[in-house]
Design a protein around this motif. Structure first.
Motif, PDB file in Angstrom:
ATOM      1  N   ASN A   9       0.787  -1.045   0.015  1.00  0.00           N
ATOM      2  CA  ASN A   9      -0.081  -0.039   0.031  1.00  0.00           C
ATOM      3  C   ASN A   9       0.860   1.125   0.074  1.00  0.00           C
ATOM      4  OD1 ASN A   9      -2.383   1.686   0.043  1.00  0.00           O
ATOM      5  ND2 ASN A   9      -3.147   0.810   1.913  1.00  0.00           N
ATOM      6  N   ILE A  10       0.323   2.374  -0.216  1.00  0.00           N
ATOM      7  CA  ILE A  10       1.029   3.556  -0.018  1.00  0.00           C
ATOM      8  C   ILE A  10       1.473   3.864   1.348  1.00  0.00           C
ATOM      9  CG2 ILE A  10       0.866   5.966  -0.368  1.00  0.00           C
ATOM     10  CD1 ILE A  10      -1.152   5.673  -2.754  1.00  0.00           C
ATOM     11  N   PRO A  11       2.860   3.915   1.493  1.00  0.00           N
ATOM     12  CA  PRO A  11       3.187   3.904   3.142  1.00  0.00           C
ATOM     13  C   PRO A  11       3.264   5.410   3.580  1.00  0.00           C
ATOM     14  CG  PRO A  11       5.203   3.887   1.651  1.00  0.00           C
ATOM     15  CD  PRO A  11       3.729   3.848   0.869  1.00  0.00           C
ATOM     16  N   TYR A  12       2.403   6.393   3.233  1.00  0.00           N
ATOM     17  CA  TYR A  12       2.190   7.767   3.859  1.00  0.00           C
ATOM     18  C   TYR A  12       1.092   8.033   3.654  1.00  0.00           C
ATOM     19  CZ  TYR A  12       3.526  11.982   5.921  1.00  0.00           C
ATOM     20  OH  TYR A  12       3.417  13.000   6.559  1.00  0.00           O
ATOM     21  N   PRO A  13       0.088   8.283   4.739  1.00  0.00           N
ATOM     22  CA  PRO A  13       0.719   8.830   6.187  1.00  0.00           C
ATOM     23  C   PRO A  13       0.912   7.486   6.847  1.00  0.00           C
ATOM     24  CG  PRO A  13      -1.696   9.140   6.043  1.00  0.00           C
ATOM     25  CD  PRO A  13      -1.328   9.182   4.595  1.00  0.00           C
ATOM     26  N   ALA A  14       2.181   7.390   7.848  1.00  0.00           N
ATOM     27  CA  ALA A  14       2.302   6.194   8.436  1.00  0.00           C
ATOM     28  C   ALA A  14       1.742   6.171   9.826  1.00  0.00           C
ATOM     29  CB  ALA A  14       3.866   6.337   8.765  1.00  0.00           C
ATOM     30  N   ASN A  15       0.384   5.899   9.567  1.00  0.00           N
ATOM     31  CA  ASN A  15      -0.588   5.619  10.716  1.00  0.00           C
ATOM     32  C   ASN A  15      -1.164   4.443  11.147  1.00  0.00           C
ATOM     33  OD1 ASN A  15      -2.145   5.508   8.682  1.00  0.00           O
ATOM     34  ND2 ASN A  15      -3.378   7.258   8.680  1.00  0.00           N
ATOM     35  N   TYR A  16      -0.513   3.326  10.510  1.00  0.00           N
ATOM     36  CA  TYR A  16      -0.747   2.242  11.015  1.00  0.00           C
ATOM     37  C   TYR A  16       0.414   1.062  10.878  1.00  0.00           C
ATOM     38  CZ  TYR A  16      -1.958   0.144   6.458  1.00  0.00           C
ATOM     39  OH  TYR A  16      -1.896  -0.277   5.356  1.00  0.00           O
ATOM     40  N   GLY A  17       0.343   0.061  11.809  1.00  0.00           N
ATOM     41  CA  GLY A  17       1.639  -0.733  11.767  1.00  0.00           C
ATOM     42  C   GLY A  17       2.360  -1.089  10.802  1.00  0.00           C
ATOM     43  N   LEU A  38      10.599   3.469  -5.159  1.00  0.00           N
ATOM     44  CA  LEU A  38       9.295   2.663  -4.466  1.00  0.00           C
ATOM     45  C   LEU A  38       8.068   2.260  -5.322  1.00  0.00           C
ATOM     46  CD1 LEU A  38       7.620   1.986  -1.907  1.00  0.00           C
ATOM     47  CD2 LEU A  38       6.949   4.424  -1.775  1.00  0.00           C
ATOM     48  N   HIS A  39       7.805   1.147  -5.096  1.00  0.00           N
ATOM     49  CA  HIS A  39       6.758   0.722  -5.981  1.00  0.00           C
ATOM     50  C   HIS A  39       5.506   0.494  -4.979  1.00  0.00           C
ATOM     51  CE1 HIS A  39       9.188  -0.188  -9.353  1.00  0.00           C
ATOM     52  NE2 HIS A  39      10.411  -0.514  -8.813  1.00  0.00           N
ATOM     53  N   ALA A  40       4.568   1.271  -5.293  1.00  0.00           N
ATOM     54  CA  ALA A  40       3.245   1.182  -4.253  1.00  0.00           C
ATOM     55  C   ALA A  40       1.976   0.816  -4.807  1.00  0.00           C
ATOM     56  CB  ALA A  40       3.318   2.469  -3.476  1.00  0.00           C
ATOM     57  N   PHE A  41       1.193  -0.029  -4.196  1.00  0.00           N
ATOM     58  CA  PHE A  41      -0.010  -0.437  -4.952  1.00  0.00           C
ATOM     59  C   PHE A  41      -1.257   0.648  -4.162  1.00  0.00           C
ATOM     60  CE2 PHE A  41       2.152  -4.060  -6.130  1.00  0.00           C
ATOM     61  CZ  PHE A  41       1.518  -4.386  -7.230  1.00  0.00           C
ATOM     62  N   GLN A  42      -2.057   1.234  -5.045  1.00  0.00           N
ATOM     63  CA  GLN A  42      -2.905   2.106  -4.465  1.00  0.00           C
ATOM     64  C   GLN A  42      -4.411   2.057  -4.528  1.00  0.00           C
ATOM     65  OE1 GLN A  42      -2.624   5.757  -6.970  1.00  0.00           O
ATOM     66  NE2 GLN A  42      -3.571   6.994  -5.484  1.00  0.00           N
ATOM     67  N   TYR A  43      -4.635   1.812  -3.134  1.00  0.00           N
ATOM     68  CA  TYR A  43      -6.121   1.540  -2.946  1.00  0.00           C
ATOM     69  C   TYR A  43      -6.813   2.115  -1.612  1.00  0.00           C
ATOM     70  CZ  TYR A  43      -4.627  -2.347   0.251  1.00  0.00           C
ATOM     71  OH  TYR A  43      -3.879  -2.912   1.154  1.00  0.00           O
ATOM     72  N   GLY A  44      -7.385   3.107  -1.692  1.00  0.00           N
ATOM     73  CA  GLY A  44      -7.847   3.676  -0.291  1.00  0.00           C
ATOM     74  C   GLY A  44      -7.028   4.856   0.247  1.00  0.00           C
ATOM     75  N   ARG A  45      -5.954   5.191  -0.706  1.00  0.00           N
ATOM     76  CA  ARG A  45      -5.120   6.053  -0.068  1.00  0.00           C
ATOM     77  C   ARG A  45      -4.796   7.240  -1.274  1.00  0.00           C
ATOM     78  NH1 ARG A  45      -0.813   5.343   4.272  1.00  0.00           N
ATOM     79  NH2 ARG A  45      -2.082   4.858   6.015  1.00  0.00           N
ATOM     80  N   GLU A  46      -4.414   8.472  -0.834  1.00  0.00           N
ATOM     81  CA  GLU A  46      -3.898   9.166  -2.178  1.00  0.00           C
ATOM     82  C   GLU A  46      -2.358   8.909  -2.338  1.00  0.00           C
ATOM     83  OE1 GLU A  46      -6.086  10.789  -3.954  1.00  0.00           O
ATOM     84  OE2 GLU A  46      -7.749  10.075  -2.928  1.00  0.00           O
ATOM     85  N   ALA A  47      -2.080   9.492  -3.466  1.00  0.00           N
ATOM     86  CA  ALA A  47      -0.558   9.535  -3.996  1.00  0.00           C
ATOM     87  C   ALA A  47       0.163  10.708  -2.711  1.00  0.00           C
ATOM     88  CB  ALA A  47      -0.245   9.949  -5.439  1.00  0.00           C
ATOM     89  N   ALA A  48       1.333  10.350  -2.289  1.00  0.00           N
ATOM     90  CA  ALA A  48       1.875  10.898  -1.377  1.00  0.00           C
ATOM     91  C   ALA A  48       3.259  11.556  -1.782  1.00  0.00           C
ATOM     92  CB  ALA A  48       2.236  10.032  -0.042  1.00  0.00           C
ATOM     93  N   PRO A  49       3.170  13.016  -2.134  1.00  0.00           N
ATOM     94  CA  PRO A  49       4.519  13.564  -2.516  1.00  0.00           C
ATOM     95  C   PRO A  49       5.553  13.548  -1.143  1.00  0.00           C
ATOM     96  CG  PRO A  49       2.484  14.788  -2.896  1.00  0.00           C
ATOM     97  CD  PRO A  49       1.775  13.737  -2.238  1.00  0.00           C
ATOM     98  N   TYR A  59       6.305   4.871  -8.078  1.00  0.00           N
ATOM     99  CA  TYR A  59       5.357   4.443  -8.946  1.00  0.00           C
ATOM    100  C   TYR A  59       4.401   3.912  -8.109  1.00  0.00           C
ATOM    101  CZ  TYR A  59       9.390   4.057 -12.228  1.00  0.00           C
ATOM    102  OH  TYR A  59      10.606   4.535 -13.004  1.00  0.00           O
ATOM    103  N   TYR A  60       3.072   4.295  -8.852  1.00  0.00           N
ATOM    104  CA  TYR A  60       1.928   3.863  -8.176  1.00  0.00           C
ATOM    105  C   TYR A  60       1.230   2.900  -9.024  1.00  0.00           C
ATOM    106  CZ  TYR A  60       2.658   7.861  -5.089  1.00  0.00           C
ATOM    107  OH  TYR A  60       3.158   8.599  -4.032  1.00  0.00           O
ATOM    108  N   TYR A  61       0.638   1.907  -8.612  1.00  0.00           N
ATOM    109  CA  TYR A  61      -0.044   1.039  -9.364  1.00  0.00           C
ATOM    110  C   TYR A  61      -1.487   0.594  -8.949  1.00  0.00           C
ATOM    111  CZ  TYR A  61       4.769  -0.007 -10.328  1.00  0.00           C
ATOM    112  OH  TYR A  61       6.065   0.154 -10.679  1.00  0.00           O
ATOM    113  N   ASN A  62      -2.648   0.591  -9.730  1.00  0.00           N
ATOM    114  CA  ASN A  62      -3.840   0.473  -9.186  1.00  0.00           C
ATOM    115  C   ASN A  62      -3.888  -1.073  -8.821  1.00  0.00           C
ATOM    116  OD1 ASN A  62      -6.870   0.782  -8.988  1.00  0.00           O
ATOM    117  ND2 ASN A  62      -7.028  -0.600 -10.905  1.00  0.00           N
ATOM    118  N   ARG A  63      -4.708  -1.360  -7.836  1.00  0.00           N
ATOM    119  CA  ARG A  63      -5.071  -2.600  -7.343  1.00  0.00           C
ATOM    120  C   ARG A  63      -6.466  -2.844  -7.309  1.00  0.00           C
ATOM    121  NH1 ARG A  63      -5.921  -4.882  -1.127  1.00  0.00           N
ATOM    122  NH2 ARG A  63      -5.733  -6.983  -1.784  1.00  0.00           N
ATOM    123  N   PRO A  64      -6.875  -3.660  -8.541  1.00  0.00           N
ATOM    124  CA  PRO A  64      -8.242  -4.179  -8.497  1.00  0.00           C
ATOM    125  C   PRO A  64      -8.764  -5.117  -7.690  1.00  0.00           C
ATOM    126  CG  PRO A  64      -6.862  -5.395 -10.161  1.00  0.00           C
ATOM    127  CD  PRO A  64      -5.999  -4.321  -9.376  1.00  0.00           C
TER     128      PRO A  64
END
Length: 282
Positions: A9-17, A38-49, A59-64
């Motif tokens: 998942n997108i690791p920011y904000p870092a608000n869970y374990g 960094l390669h991050a799968f995106q679902y439920g979170r916004e891209a994080a500058p 890089y961000y990737y959609n997770r169906p």
């Protein structure tokens, strides 16, 4: 040194374990001069500058996550992270690859990555974790899903046999992987976190704090245990803070005078809650 890091998942904000370990690991690697792609799968979170401060590329990737993905012999958490663009980006150089959990291991044994150094950060023994979730779950459909996913994960775990190393997050998990896969180099590396020095206040705090991702069944059950078994007759205030609490938990808290619930708080507010608590329950 160059390193590809694949995050579930997108690791920011870092608000869970889980994402906290990923984000502060990236910061630590950056501090050591490692250029992280960094390669991050995106679902439920916004891209994080914010991530661009510590990564050479992001890089961000959609997770169906449609139900159609369930009709696979692969675990759902793996099959839904099969982005072809990820493989293309990994092939742009020969840098080592760090897979965050089995979740991100769809391309682990792909022929195009055969000669690459590959490591897996083990956040759990996943099949055991999902079996535990199945036991805890009261919703029959979710219970069935967790049971099936546990079986699939147990089979898929065999795919790790040719990796260069495993980085386990707990001592129990380290022992499991050392015993089951003695030919793989396995090391215990505790969770990365932001706490580099003691910042708790002197004296006594005004409340007990329990915090975590409240959408996770384990954490919700722990919260109910505190409310029903521990807080009865206790004068201290209990603050429960975390992500996405259920309506059931919200309703339970509403009837208790010495308990408050704080949902989806910012990093700044969470750090303040932790700093000023008399007791932190993990």
């Amino acid at each position: 040194m160059l390193l590809h890091l694949i995050s579930f998942n997108i690791p920011y904000p870092a608000n869970y374990g889980g994402v906290m370990d990923v984000f502060y690991k990236i910061k630590a690697l950056h501090g050591q001069g490692v250029a992280v792609t960094l390669h991050a799968f995106q679902y439920g979170r916004e891209a994080a500058p914010e991530l661009e401060k510590y990564c050479s590329q992001v890089y961000y990737y959609n997770r169906p996550t449609s139900l159609f993905q369930q009709f696979s012999s692969l675990p759902f958490i793996v099959k839904t992270r099969d982005a072809k663009l990820l493989l293309q980006n990994l092939k742009k150089d020969n840098a080592p690859i760090l897979f965050e959990g089995l979740h991100t291991c769809y391309f682990l044994n792909h022929a195009d990555l055969k000669n690459r150094k590959k490591y897996i950060r083990m956040h759990n023994v996943e099949w055991q974790y999902y079996a535990h979730l199945a036991k805890m779950e009261s919703n029959i459909l979710k219970k069935i899903y967790f049971k099936i996913e546990s079986k699939k994960l147990q089979v898929f775990e065999r795919e790790i046999k040719n990796v260069n190393g495993l980085l386990a997050i707990s001592k129990n998990d380290t022992e499991y992987f050392l015993e089951k896969y003695p030919h793989i180099s396995t090391r215990f590396i505790p969770a990365f976190h932001p706490n580099e020095k003691v910042e708790s206040q002197a004296g006594s705090g005004a409340y007990i704090l329990f915090h975590g991702d409240l959408s996770v069944k384990d954490n919700e059950e722990a919260a109910f245990f505190l409310l029903e078994k521990i807080m009865q007759g206790v004068d201290y205030q209990l603050v429960i803070a975390g992500l996405n609490p259920s309506e059931k938990l919200k309703t339970k808290v509403e009837g208790l005078k010495n308990v408050s619930l704080k949902a989806n708080v910012s990093n700044k507010e969470m750090n303040s809650l932790i700093k000023n608590a008399h007791v932190n329950i993990l």
